[in-house]
Design a protein around this motif. Structure first.
Motif, short mmCIF file in Angstrom:
data_model
loop_
_atom_site.label_atom_id
_atom_site.label_comp_id
_atom_site.label_asym_id
_atom_site.label_seq_id
_atom_site.Cartn_x
_atom_site.Cartn_y
_atom_site.Cartn_z
N HIS B 150 51.89 20.91 -19.31
CA HIS B 150 52.87 21.73 -20.04
C HIS B 150 53.50 20.82 -21.07
CE1 HIS B 150 56.55 24.06 -20.81
NE2 HIS B 150 55.98 25.09 -20.25
N ILE B 151 53.78 21.31 -22.25
CA ILE B 151 54.31 20.49 -23.32
C ILE B 151 55.65 19.88 -22.93
CG2 ILE B 151 55.32 20.59 -25.64
CD1 ILE B 151 53.27 22.60 -26.43
N LEU B 152 56.49 20.70 -22.31
CA LEU B 152 57.85 20.29 -22.06
C LEU B 152 58.07 19.83 -20.62
CD1 LEU B 152 60.75 20.48 -23.42
CD2 LEU B 152 60.99 22.50 -21.97
N HIS B 308 53.58 24.23 -38.41
CA HIS B 308 55.02 24.52 -38.33
C HIS B 308 55.58 24.12 -36.97
CE1 HIS B 308 55.21 28.09 -41.44
NE2 HIS B 308 54.53 27.06 -41.90
N CYS B 309 54.70 24.03 -35.99
CA CYS B 309 55.11 23.96 -34.58
C CYS B 309 56.11 22.84 -34.31
CB CYS B 309 53.88 23.78 -33.70
SG CYS B 309 54.27 23.57 -31.96
N ILE B 310 57.18 23.17 -33.59
CA ILE B 310 58.16 22.16 -33.20
C ILE B 310 58.05 21.85 -31.70
CG2 ILE B 310 59.78 22.63 -35.08
CD1 ILE B 310 61.43 24.33 -33.13
N ARG B 311 56.92 22.25 -31.10
CA ARG B 311 56.60 21.90 -29.71
C ARG B 311 57.69 22.31 -28.71
NH1 ARG B 311 52.75 20.88 -32.62
NH2 ARG B 311 51.90 18.82 -33.09
N CYS B 312 58.16 23.55 -28.86
CA CYS B 312 59.24 24.00 -27.98
C CYS B 312 58.69 24.51 -26.66
CB CYS B 312 60.05 25.09 -28.66
SG CYS B 312 59.16 26.65 -28.77
N SER B 313 57.44 24.96 -26.67
CA SER B 313 56.74 25.48 -25.50
C SER B 313 57.13 26.90 -25.11
CB SER B 313 56.85 24.55 -24.29
OG SER B 313 58.14 24.58 -23.73
N ALA B 314 57.88 27.58 -25.93
CA ALA B 314 58.22 28.98 -25.61
C ALA B 314 56.96 29.84 -25.50
CB ALA B 314 59.15 29.56 -26.67
N CYS B 315 55.98 29.55 -26.37
CA CYS B 315 54.76 30.37 -26.34
C CYS B 315 53.98 30.19 -25.05
CB CYS B 315 53.88 30.09 -27.56
SG CYS B 315 53.33 28.39 -27.74
N LEU B 316 54.06 28.99 -24.46
CA LEU B 316 53.37 28.78 -23.18
C LEU B 316 54.01 29.64 -22.10
CD1 LEU B 316 52.68 26.13 -24.79
CD2 LEU B 316 52.73 24.94 -22.62
N PRO B 337 49.07 28.94 -26.00
CA PRO B 337 48.76 29.56 -27.29
C PRO B 337 48.72 28.56 -28.45
CG PRO B 337 50.29 30.92 -26.08
CD PRO B 337 50.14 29.67 -25.28
N ILE B 338 49.68 27.65 -28.50
CA ILE B 338 49.66 26.68 -29.61
C ILE B 338 48.43 25.79 -29.49
CG2 ILE B 338 51.27 25.08 -28.43
CD1 ILE B 338 50.76 25.52 -32.24
N GLY B 339 48.07 25.42 -28.26
CA GLY B 339 46.87 24.61 -28.07
C GLY B 339 45.62 25.35 -28.52
N VAL B 368 58.12 35.16 -29.69
CA VAL B 368 59.13 34.16 -29.33
C VAL B 368 59.12 32.92 -30.21
CG1 VAL B 368 59.25 34.83 -26.90
CG2 VAL B 368 57.67 33.02 -27.60
N CYS B 369 58.05 32.68 -30.95
CA CYS B 369 57.93 31.42 -31.68
C CYS B 369 59.10 31.23 -32.65
CB CYS B 369 56.62 31.37 -32.45
SG CYS B 369 56.47 29.83 -33.40
N PRO B 370 59.86 30.14 -32.48
CA PRO B 370 61.06 29.94 -33.30
C PRO B 370 60.75 29.67 -34.77
CG PRO B 370 60.64 28.00 -31.97
CD PRO B 370 59.68 29.05 -31.51
N VAL B 371 59.51 29.30 -35.08
CA VAL B 371 59.17 29.08 -36.49
C VAL B 371 58.13 30.10 -36.96
CG1 VAL B 371 59.85 26.68 -36.71
CG2 VAL B 371 57.66 27.21 -35.68
N LYS B 372 58.05 31.21 -36.21
CA LYS B 372 57.26 32.37 -36.61
C LYS B 372 55.81 32.08 -36.94
CE LYS B 372 59.62 36.04 -38.40
NZ LYS B 372 60.44 36.81 -39.32
N ILE B 373 55.16 31.30 -36.11
CA ILE B 373 53.73 31.12 -36.30
C ILE B 373 53.04 32.38 -35.79
CG2 ILE B 373 51.73 29.70 -35.71
CD1 ILE B 373 53.69 27.40 -35.16
N ASP B 374 52.27 33.01 -36.67
CA ASP B 374 51.57 34.24 -36.28
C ASP B 374 50.31 33.83 -35.51
OD1 ASP B 374 50.36 36.67 -36.00
OD2 ASP B 374 50.63 37.30 -38.09
N ILE B 375 50.53 33.48 -34.24
CA ILE B 375 49.44 32.92 -33.44
C ILE B 375 48.26 33.90 -33.31
CG2 ILE B 375 48.83 32.01 -31.15
CD1 ILE B 375 51.62 30.72 -31.06
N PRO B 376 48.51 35.20 -33.04
CA PRO B 376 47.37 36.12 -32.94
C PRO B 376 46.54 36.15 -34.23
CG PRO B 376 49.34 37.17 -32.06
CD PRO B 376 49.79 35.87 -32.67
S1 SF4 Z 1 56.49 28.80 -29.68
FE1 SF4 Z 1 55.94 28.12 -31.76
S2 SF4 Z 1 57.06 26.23 -32.07
FE2 SF4 Z 1 57.15 26.63 -29.88
S3 SF4 Z 1 55.39 25.47 -29.04
FE3 SF4 Z 1 54.66 27.54 -29.44
S4 SF4 Z 1 53.81 27.46 -31.52
FE4 SF4 Z 1 55.09 25.62 -31.26
#
Ligand code: SF4
Lengths: 232, 466
Positions: B150-152, B308-316, B337-339, B368-376
């Motif tokens: 897990h990132i965090l 953009h990712c700030i590695r917050c791990s919310a997406c996980l 998802p970010i991975g 949930v992504c705080p920097v709005k990465i359109d992961i899908p």
């Molecule tokens: S939610 Fe967004 S900023 Fe946070 S880890 Fe996932 S991709 Fe990165």
């Protein structure tokens, strides 16, 4: 209004009653409903699986088939999401008809302003908000408003409702074990409500949920919302 | 950077069989998720903050060349030495050289994904230098030869009894309790000596301020503060995408990050340092600017938003796939998802072709992504690349076949008719319980609704068009 009904490949093939129910709900409200014979599939599966070029002719075909209607109604939020969001983003199709494609419940509530269809359905029902209806098509609480007005229907809240059912198109086959693990939790949530029926807007998710419930010998059945709304 | 050695479905199958992992993950992710939701709800301007975060990052990426030079200049002016590293090997070499120059056979480390990405610990070990992880969870993994899932919360897959047993075997033979406080104290006692004696500290950075040359580390335990202040020499490795233009921009990210990652309003420790200050903290600062595939990601107009990712791990934490399989199934330091969108871009889609498919496209990550990465959206883009690069012939043929069927209405009707005949031997009591491969992938765990006897699109008058 002269409405085109896009039955979708999944519902046309496996949930024909949901399509017929969609037509009858709209007809009772005084609209003319046509299910064009030329329709097939919006191309969602190809787009989502990485075969964009194969999706292009299907999308072009959809546009040609439905161009003449005032609005297009569809008993699937993920197909509507594909047409409204992905056609412009991925296929460069951005025209009047893609903006006038609506999922059934949002069409009834937001476009027609109807919430009570005079339906009756004396069952305990729980509603699963599908991912695309929540996050892509964004139907909001339209389906719940409609369900609350159905006579005899006891609406019970689904725990962790916004969790995915695990379907995901080809994901359900390519990552079958993960898809099934997600589904198992969804089925457990549904069972915990004691509902007889789990309803949703999307045939594809109902295929997954219904398949899980039936395999598990669970009490609940998966029923498309259109069938509930058309019941008398 | 190491990529997956096996395909996601294979790895996921194995991980799904680990019941302990699944229950730990389920509990931990749902707890963090609820905390995050609560503190995000408090902020009426959350959506505006996300927009701002996304806009700042987009600006940084669009003008990265300018910002990087500005950053280098500011750092140099503040007394730091700047190193440019094209890849992990170059970055690791800088750290090794600095350690050697100061006669250090051990460096103390702040938890850093970037250093995991470049496999710094293993590279240093090969040269006789021990990199000591000082983050509690990272220390656990290091002591056990395990790796992050897990990132965090890297040890999210371990529980406290396992940790107590591990400590008994390694750093605290006398420990008996598995109370979190007791476990933390054991780690503290073990680490304190080493902090005080360390000659070189190594860190990553959450943010680098281009205007001032300031580095920023955000953390919960305080070990990072120790590593960046106690040793006389500090090496900080930062991915080139981690810049923000000005000091004021931190205001946005220091709100977005803690709320998204730990579900806290503010994280316990935010360390900021600018170059070298006489008589205070490290007197020698090296900053390594790391590319390692990032400029390649930047070339891709759709995919670059992953930077953009700030590695917050919310997406996980919200991901239905991650929360069942855990991080190891992704075979990379960047799971979830970010991975799934970052790893294939950093190491090349041909080296991780199954990762973009490790998603049901539910969209919870984007929400949930705080920097709005359109992961899908990026997943779809990478799926297409994956198919083009290494797509299997059988799947290609099947997709073309289905495309052909959908190409004309009469073909769909014919296929429905043929399907109805073929399914006959399999239908029992209105459902299909078993099908031959490849469709057994469905029926192994789920019943299938059969093709209906008649179809609405065939019930309308009118002519077939073709
Ligand atoms: S939610 Fe967004 S900023 Fe946070 S880890 Fe996932 S991709 Fe990165």
């Amino acid at each position: 209004m002269k409405l085109g009904l896009f039955s979708t490949c999944v519902a046309d093939t496996m949930f024909p009653d949901a399509v017929r129910a969609t037509a009858s709900v709209l007809e009772r409200l005084g609209h003319e409903v046509v299910v064009p014979r030329e329709q097939t599939c919006c191309g969602q599966m190809h787009l989502n699986a990485g075969y964009r070029r194969d999706a292009q002719p299907l999308a072009d075909r959809f546009v040609a088939t439905f161009a003449g209607f005032e609005a297009v109604v569809c008993p699937s939020s993920s197909c509507v999401g594909t047409i409204r969001e992905l056609y412009p983003q991925l296929l460069g199709i951005d025209n009047q008809i893609t903006e006038r494609v609506f999922e059934l419940s949002e069409f009834l509530v937001d476009q027609l302003g109807v919430e009570d269809l005079g339906a009756a359905y004396p069952h305990r029902v729980t509603y699963h908000p599908t991912c695309h209806s929540l996050r892509v098509t964004k139907v909001g609480d339209a389906p719940l408003r409609l369900l609350r007005n159905v006579r005899g229907l006891e609406l019970v809240e689904l725990p962790d409702a916004t969790e995915c059912c695990g379907f995901g198109g080809t994901f359900s086959l390519k990552n079958a074990a993960t898809s099934s693990a997600i589904l198992a939790d969804k089925c457990q949530s549904i069972e915990s409500t004691g509902a007889e029926v789990c309803t949703a807007l999307d045939g594809s998710c109902l295929l997954q949920i219904g398949g899980g419930l039936s395999r598990g010998g669970d009490r609940a059945r998966a029923v498309h919302i259109a069938e509930i709304l058309a019941s008398r | 950077m190491k990529g997956p050695t096996e395909s996601f479905p294979v790895a996921a199958n194995r991980e799904l069989g680990n019941a302990q992992l699944r229950s730990n993950l389920g509990n931990a992710t749902s707890t963090i998720r609820a905390k995050r939701a609560r503190v995000v709800e408090e902020l009426p301007d959350w959506e505006a903050l996300r927009d701002a975060g996304s806009a700042i990052k987009a600006d940084v990426l669009a003008n990265l060349d300018t910002y990087l030079l500005q950053f280098e200049q500011a750092l140099t002016a503040a007394g730091a030495t700047v190193h440019w590293a094209r890849d992990g090997a170059e970055a690791c070499a800088v750290v090794a050289e600095v350690a050697r120059a100061h006669g250090a056979d051990e460096v103390v480390k702040v938890k850093s994904l970037t250093t995991d990405e470049i496999e710094l610990n293993a590279t240093l070990a090969a040269q006789g230098i021990h990199a000591l992880e000082t983050d509690f969870a990272e220390l656990i993994l290091q002591l056990d030869g395990d790796w992050s899932s897990h990132i965090l919360v890297p040890a999210i897959h371990r529980n406290r009894t396992e940790i107590r047993d591990l400590f008994q075997r390694t750093i605290a033979p006398d420990i008996t309790s598995d109370e979190p406080g007791v476990l933390a104290e054991a780690a503290r006692v073990y680490l304190r000596e080493r902090f005080l004696n360390a000659k070189v500290g190594v860190s990553g950075a959450n943010f680098g301020v281009a205007e001032t040359g300031t580095l920023c580390v955000v953390e919960s335990e305080g070990n990072g503060r120790m590593c960046t202040t106690l040793p006389p020499v500090l090496v900080s490795i930062i991915g080139i995408e981690k810049l923000v233009p000005s000091f004021a921009d931190l205001e946005v990210f220091l709100q977005l990050l803690p709320r998204s990652s730990t579900g806290e309003r503010m994280n316990p420790y935010t360390s900021l340092w600018t170059g070298v200050t006489e008589g205070d903290g490290p007197q020698e600062l090296h900053v390594v600017l790391l590319d390692n595939g990032r400029t390649r990601v930047l070339e891709d107009e759709v995919g670059r938003q992953a930077l953009h990712c700030i590695r917050c791990s919310a997406c996980l934490n919200v991901c239905p796939v991650y929360s069942r399989t855990g991080g190891h199934a992704y075979g990379s330091v960047y799971p979830g998802p970010i991975g799934a969108i970052l790893t294939p871009q950093l190491i090349g889609i041909e080296n991780a072709p199954s990762l973009p498919f490790a998603s049901s496209l539910c969209g919870a990550c984007y929400e949930v992504c705080p920097v709005k990465i359109d992961i899908p959206r990026v997943l779809l883009h990478l799926r297409e690349k994956s198919v083009d690069a290494v797509g299997g012939r059988t799947e290609r043929a099947a997709m073309s076949g289905v495309g052909w069927v959908f190409g004309r209405a009469w073909r769909l009707r014919l296929a429905q008719r043929i399907g109805r005949v073929l399914q006959r031997p399999f239908v029992r009591d209105g459902v299909i319980r078993r099908l031959p491969p490849p469709l057994s992938a469905w029926t192994d765990s789920r019943d299938l609704r059969p093709i209906a006897p008649a179809h609405p699109s065939d019930e309308n008058s009118g002519n077939d068009d073709e």
